[in-house]
Every structure is written in C-alpha cells, then in structure tokens.
Design a protein around this motif. Structure first.
Motif, PDB file in Angstrom:
ATOM      1  N   VAL A  18       0.832  -1.214   0.000  1.00  0.00           N
ATOM      2  CA  VAL A  18       0.000   0.000   0.000  1.00  0.00           C
ATOM      3  C   VAL A  18       0.867   1.265   0.000  1.00  0.00           C
ATOM      4  CG1 VAL A  18      -0.307   0.039   2.539  1.00  0.00           C
ATOM      5  CG2 VAL A  18      -1.989   1.135   1.060  1.00  0.00           C
ATOM      6  N   THR A  19       2.020   1.195   0.621  1.00  0.00           N
ATOM      7  CA  THR A  19       2.914   2.363   0.649  1.00  0.00           C
ATOM      8  C   THR A  19       3.431   2.677  -0.759  1.00  0.00           C
ATOM      9  OG1 THR A  19       3.532   1.872   2.915  1.00  0.00           O
ATOM     10  CG2 THR A  19       5.055   3.264   1.664  1.00  0.00           C
ATOM     11  N   LEU A  20       3.705   1.638  -1.529  1.00  0.00           N
ATOM     12  CA  LEU A  20       4.175   1.854  -2.903  1.00  0.00           C
ATOM     13  C   LEU A  20       3.052   2.498  -3.731  1.00  0.00           C
ATOM     14  CD1 LEU A  20       5.956  -1.595  -3.367  1.00  0.00           C
ATOM     15  CD2 LEU A  20       6.832   0.490  -2.318  1.00  0.00           C
ATOM     16  N   GLU A  21       1.824   2.113  -3.411  1.00  0.00           N
ATOM     17  CA  GLU A  21       0.671   2.723  -4.089  1.00  0.00           C
ATOM     18  C   GLU A  21       0.574   4.209  -3.728  1.00  0.00           C
ATOM     19  OE1 GLU A  21      -1.732  -1.455  -3.432  1.00  0.00           O
ATOM     20  OE2 GLU A  21      -2.641   0.385  -2.750  1.00  0.00           O
ATOM     21  N   ASN A 152      -5.015  -0.767  -2.653  1.00  0.00           N
ATOM     22  CA  ASN A 152      -5.390  -1.260  -3.989  1.00  0.00           C
ATOM     23  C   ASN A 152      -6.169  -0.271  -4.836  1.00  0.00           C
ATOM     24  OD1 ASN A 152      -4.226  -3.863  -4.087  1.00  0.00           O
ATOM     25  ND2 ASN A 152      -5.721  -4.499  -2.566  1.00  0.00           N
ATOM     26  N   SER A 153      -6.216   0.994  -4.432  1.00  0.00           N
ATOM     27  CA  SER A 153      -6.912   1.979  -5.269  1.00  0.00           C
ATOM     28  C   SER A 153      -6.041   2.416  -6.435  1.00  0.00           C
ATOM     29  CB  SER A 153      -7.263   3.238  -4.471  1.00  0.00           C
ATOM     30  OG  SER A 153      -7.898   2.923  -3.299  1.00  0.00           O
ATOM     31  N   THR A 154      -4.730   2.330  -6.269  1.00  0.00           N
ATOM     32  CA  THR A 154      -3.787   2.768  -7.307  1.00  0.00           C
ATOM     33  C   THR A 154      -2.834   1.615  -7.589  1.00  0.00           C
ATOM     34  OG1 THR A 154      -3.793   4.942  -6.248  1.00  0.00           O
ATOM     35  CG2 THR A 154      -2.031   4.546  -7.837  1.00  0.00           C
ATOM     36  N   ALA A 155      -2.533   1.394  -8.860  1.00  0.00           N
ATOM     37  CA  ALA A 155      -1.537   0.354  -9.163  1.00  0.00           C
ATOM     38  C   ALA A 155      -0.138   0.942  -8.934  1.00  0.00           C
ATOM     39  CB  ALA A 155      -1.687  -0.089 -10.611  1.00  0.00           C
ATOM     40  N   PRO A 156       0.693   0.266  -8.126  1.00  0.00           N
ATOM     41  CA  PRO A 156       2.024   0.823  -7.869  1.00  0.00           C
ATOM     42  C   PRO A 156       2.913   0.762  -9.116  1.00  0.00           C
ATOM     43  CG  PRO A 156       1.774  -1.299  -6.774  1.00  0.00           C
ATOM     44  CD  PRO A 156       0.472  -0.996  -7.436  1.00  0.00           C
ATOM     45  N   VAL A 157       3.538   1.896  -9.438  1.00  0.00           N
ATOM     46  CA  VAL A 157       4.434   1.953 -10.601  1.00  0.00           C
ATOM     47  C   VAL A 157       5.771   2.509 -10.126  1.00  0.00           C
ATOM     48  CG1 VAL A 157       4.776   2.973 -12.892  1.00  0.00           C
ATOM     49  CG2 VAL A 157       2.460   2.424 -12.112  1.00  0.00           C
ATOM     50  N   GLN A 256      -7.532  -5.500  -8.191  1.00  0.00           N
ATOM     51  CA  GLN A 256      -7.586  -5.350  -9.642  1.00  0.00           C
ATOM     52  C   GLN A 256      -8.649  -6.297 -10.212  1.00  0.00           C
ATOM     53  OE1 GLN A 256      -5.717  -3.087 -11.386  1.00  0.00           O
ATOM     54  NE2 GLN A 256      -5.059  -2.394  -9.371  1.00  0.00           N
ATOM     55  N   LEU A 257      -8.762  -7.476  -9.615  1.00  0.00           N
ATOM     56  CA  LEU A 257      -9.728  -8.473 -10.090  1.00  0.00           C
ATOM     57  C   LEU A 257     -10.453  -9.095  -8.897  1.00  0.00           C
ATOM     58  CD1 LEU A 257     -10.917 -10.411 -12.266  1.00  0.00           C
ATOM     59  CD2 LEU A 257      -8.884 -11.831 -11.975  1.00  0.00           C
ATOM     60  N   THR A 275     -15.451  -1.344  -5.626  1.00  0.00           N
ATOM     61  CA  THR A 275     -14.418  -0.504  -6.234  1.00  0.00           C
ATOM     62  C   THR A 275     -13.325  -1.363  -6.879  1.00  0.00           C
ATOM     63  OG1 THR A 275     -13.362  -0.272  -4.075  1.00  0.00           O
ATOM     64  CG2 THR A 275     -14.807   1.526  -4.758  1.00  0.00           C
ATOM     65  N   ALA A 276     -13.546  -2.682  -6.919  1.00  0.00           N
ATOM     66  CA  ALA A 276     -12.594  -3.556  -7.636  1.00  0.00           C
ATOM     67  C   ALA A 276     -12.548  -3.118  -9.101  1.00  0.00           C
ATOM     68  CB  ALA A 276     -13.053  -5.007  -7.525  1.00  0.00           C
ATOM     69  N   LYS A 277     -11.357  -3.212  -9.704  1.00  0.00           N
ATOM     70  CA  LYS A 277     -11.228  -2.718 -11.087  1.00  0.00           C
ATOM     71  C   LYS A 277     -12.035  -3.572 -12.061  1.00  0.00           C
ATOM     72  CE  LYS A 277      -8.258   0.636 -10.230  1.00  0.00           C
ATOM     73  NZ  LYS A 277      -8.464   0.600  -8.788  1.00  0.00           N
ATOM     74  N   THR A 278     -11.915  -4.887 -11.925  1.00  0.00           N
ATOM     75  CA  THR A 278     -12.671  -5.794 -12.798  1.00  0.00           C
ATOM     76  C   THR A 278     -13.398  -6.808 -11.916  1.00  0.00           C
ATOM     77  OG1 THR A 278     -11.017  -5.534 -14.533  1.00  0.00           O
ATOM     78  CG2 THR A 278     -12.469  -7.438 -14.730  1.00  0.00           C
ATOM     79  N   ILE A 279     -14.687  -6.982 -12.197  1.00  0.00           N
ATOM     80  CA  ILE A 279     -15.481  -7.914 -11.386  1.00  0.00           C
ATOM     81  C   ILE A 279     -16.008  -9.028 -12.286  1.00  0.00           C
ATOM     82  CG2 ILE A 279     -17.580  -8.149  -9.968  1.00  0.00           C
ATOM     83  CD1 ILE A 279     -17.123  -5.146  -9.171  1.00  0.00           C
ATOM     84  N   VAL A 280     -15.775 -10.250 -11.852  1.00  0.00           N
ATOM     85  CA  VAL A 280     -16.274 -11.410 -12.587  1.00  0.00           C
ATOM     86  C   VAL A 280     -17.250 -12.139 -11.666  1.00  0.00           C
ATOM     87  CG1 VAL A 280     -15.642 -13.623 -13.649  1.00  0.00           C
ATOM     88  CG2 VAL A 280     -14.106 -11.650 -13.879  1.00  0.00           C
TER      89      VAL A 280
END
Ligand SMILES: Cc1cc2nc3c(=O)[nH]c(=O)nc-3n(C[C@H](O)[C@H](O)[C@H](O)COP(=O)(O)OP(=O)(O)OC[C@H]3O[C@@H](n4cnc5c(N)ncnc54)[C@H](O)[C@@H]3O)c2cc1C
Length: 317
Positions: A18-21, A152-157, A256-257, A275-280
């Motif tokens: 989460v810190t990296l995010e 998990n709100s932001t993907a860490p880059v 993310q999923l 708020t999940a990016k993709t929901i299956v």
C-alpha cells in the motif's frame, strides 16, 4: 513542487504494498517524501521506497514511536507538518492509518478525508459511499489535506526517486505515552496474500454449499495467487472464518480483479468490493443482482465452472 508526506506501513523491515501505491499517487501531485516511524529500517526498505519515487525518507527510528500504539505516529507527522509544510499527508486507509489521520487532523487543525479511492489535482478525493450507491468528490478546505487512501486503489508503478535519508527525532508528549504496547503476537499467516492488500480476490458465497466445498474457491485462488474472501452468508454458516468476510460489516477490498462465485450481490456485500477494477461473477441464476455490477459474468454452476477455470489458469502458467 511541495512535498507530500507518505506514512510508511511496514512489518519486520519490509515495506507494505500500500505504501508503494501511496508513493505512486503522491508523485502525481507533488514530491513524495516517505515517513518511516519506528526502528528497523533496512537498506532494502530504503531502496524500495526510493524505487517507487521517494525523494526524501524521514526516519524516526526511536523505539518510543512504536511502543505506545498510534498516538506517537500522529505526533511525529504533526511535527513534520509544522517543520516541512508539506502540501498533503497520505496514509493508508487501514484501521491504524485512519486513527493516525484523525489524530493528526486535530493536532494540525486540518481537514481529513478517509477511505479515498482516488486523488486528483487540487487534492480532490474520490470516495464511494452509502454501500457504493454514491460517488463523492471532496476537498479539504482547512489546513494541510490529510487523506487516508484505500489499499489497492492505485496500481504501484516504479519511478526512481533520490531516497535521501533524514533522521527525525520526536519528543513525545506524556499524553502520547499514556498507553503502552505490552505484547505483540504474530498472526499465523498462510501462503495467500492478505485479503485487503491482494491484487486478486476470489470469494465464495452461499452457493458454495459447504465448508468442504470452499476448497474449490481456494483452488482457483491459489492458481491465481489470490486471496480468498467470503460473503456473510458463508461466514455466518461457519463455512469460512469471519476474518475473510467481505462487505459492509466485513473487510473492504479494492483489488484489480474480484471473482464472486455463488454470491447474489446484496448491497451489503457490494459495499466491500464494488471498487474492484474488474469484477467477474459466476452464478447459476441469470437474474442475480451481482450481474448488474459485473464486467464479466458466467451463468452456470460454480462447481463446474470454477474447477474448469482453475484448470485453464494452471495450464497457462
Ligand atoms: C446490517 C447488515 C450487514 C451485512 N453485512 C454483510 C457483509 O459485510 N458482507 C456480506 O456479504 N453480506 C452482508 N450482509 C448480508 C447480505 O444482506 C446478504 O444476506 C449476503 O451477502 C448474502 O450472501 P450470498 O450472496 O452468499 O447468499 P445469497 O444471497 O443466498 O446468494 C447465493 C447466490 O448463490 C447462487 N448459487 C447457488 N448455488 C449456486 C451454484 N451451485 N453455482 C453458482 N451459483 C449458485 C444463487 O443463485 C444466489 O445468487 C449484511 C446484512 C445486513 C442486514
């Protein structure tokens, strides 16, 4: 650009994802400066923080900081806010992070926003409230914006920062030392990622049918390197431990999923995962409300669909 302070979440010398995010998010708004509270920073941890953009790393390495629950962290941040005049302070929207945020807001006479799922120019935060029925955009109008951002709100880059270390010493007030940590018990961890931090979550509901049948959900989770979640119907039935319940009265996840198998999609469940990016969704009832929310849906018996999915995923590895 002004500094954005990011309170580092760490355990046993390791920086949590989460810190990296938060560093990634901070880079879009200013100059990220990590704040390490407590002893035990390692060269690897410093390298990790720099790798994700920390220009500065403020290290308050005294034992006191972690000996007295959360109050010292709020005092440390308040001291940095007074001394460094950052543009904002970001913390993880964990139970501890939110308590730190609240205390810091009082100490610095600032506004606080919790459970943000995004943050844009002007420190406008996005929140998803009332069981996800409403999206709110809000901004702090007083003092230094303090924002608790959901994991998990932001993907860490990664994007390297200088990682210049600066030691910080804090004189804690007596009030901050009023409660003392007397014992720490390590929670036994399985091989799976932590539910609230996982990039992929596979959850099972009443449709799973029994505790034994949860091995089907676990099998897919393990093939995907995912965490396992459950609906309240499943945890109340004793099929899966309560700590894995997702929803309004359980954990909030934002992976993310998110794969929901045998879950109808009640509003209280949605509150914890929408708020999940993709929901299956996998459900045998084509009218199940979860399909209104899902990006991809499979109408079928999960006992047939999930093992096939697991097999396909395993084949591709
Ligand atoms: C105050 C309050 C707080 C709550 N908090 C939470 C919470 O935090 N989290 C939470 O989850 N719930 C919570 N609930 C409960 C919530 O209202 C629902 O009752 C619960 O989410 C239902 O769980 P479910 O979807 O697993 O079960 P159900 O609603 O019974 O749905 C089961 C689904 O499985 C499908 N199904 C059945 N068999 C199969 C099969 N073989 N293959 C595929 N699909 C199948 C069915 O078609 C159905 O859609 C709360 C309720 C209240 C009142």
């Amino acid at each position: 650009m002004s500094e954005i302070l990011v309170l580092v979440e760490h355990a046993e010398g390791e920086v949590k994802k989460v810190t990296l995010e938060l560093l990634t998010l901070a880079r879009t708004l200013g100059t990220p400066a990590a704040v390490w509270a407590g002893p035990g920073i390692t060269p690897e941890a410093k390298a990790r923080l720099a790798e994700y953009g920390a220009e500065k790393i403020y290290v308050a390495g005294a034992d006191d900081i972690v000996d007295h629950v959360v109050a010292p962290k709020a005092e440390l941040l308040a001291q940095l806010v007074a001394g460094k005049a950052p543009a904002a302070v970001l913390v993880a929207a964990t139970a501890e992070g939110k308590e730190v945020a609240g205390r810091l807001a009082i100490k610095t006479d600032s506004g606080v926003i919790t459970d943000a799922v995004g943050l844009s120019d002007g420190f406008v935060a996005d929140q998803s409230i009332f069981g996800g029925g409403i999206n709110v955009h809000s901004r702090v109008r007083k003092g230094t914006p303090i924002v608790a951002v959901r994991p998990n709100s932001t993907a860490p880059v990664a994007a390297a920062g200088a990682g210049t270390e600066e030691e910080v010493s804090v004189t804690l007030s007596e009030a901050a030392k009023a409660a003392r940590v007397v014992e720490r018990v390590k929670q036994e961890k399985g091989a799976r990622p932590e539910l609230t931090e996982a990039a992929i979550v596979v959850s099972g509901g009443r449709g799973v049918g029994s505790a034994e049948n949860f091995t089907v959900i676990e099998g897919l989770a393990d093939a995907l390197g995912a965490a396992v979640g459950a609906s309240r119907a499943a945890t109340d039935a004793g099929w899966y431990p309560h700590q894995f319940q997702v929803g309004q009265t359980g954990k909030t996840v934002s992976p993310q999923l998110y794969i929901a198998a045998g879950i109808s999609g009640a509003i209280q469940h949605r509150a914890g995962m929408q708020t999940a990016k993709t929901i299956v969704a996998i459900n045998k009832d084509p009218e199940a409300p979860i399909f209104e929310l899902a990006d991809y849906g499979v109408v079928g018996d999960l006992h047939q669909v999930v093992p096939q999915l697991t097999e396909e995923v395993t084949k591709r590895k």
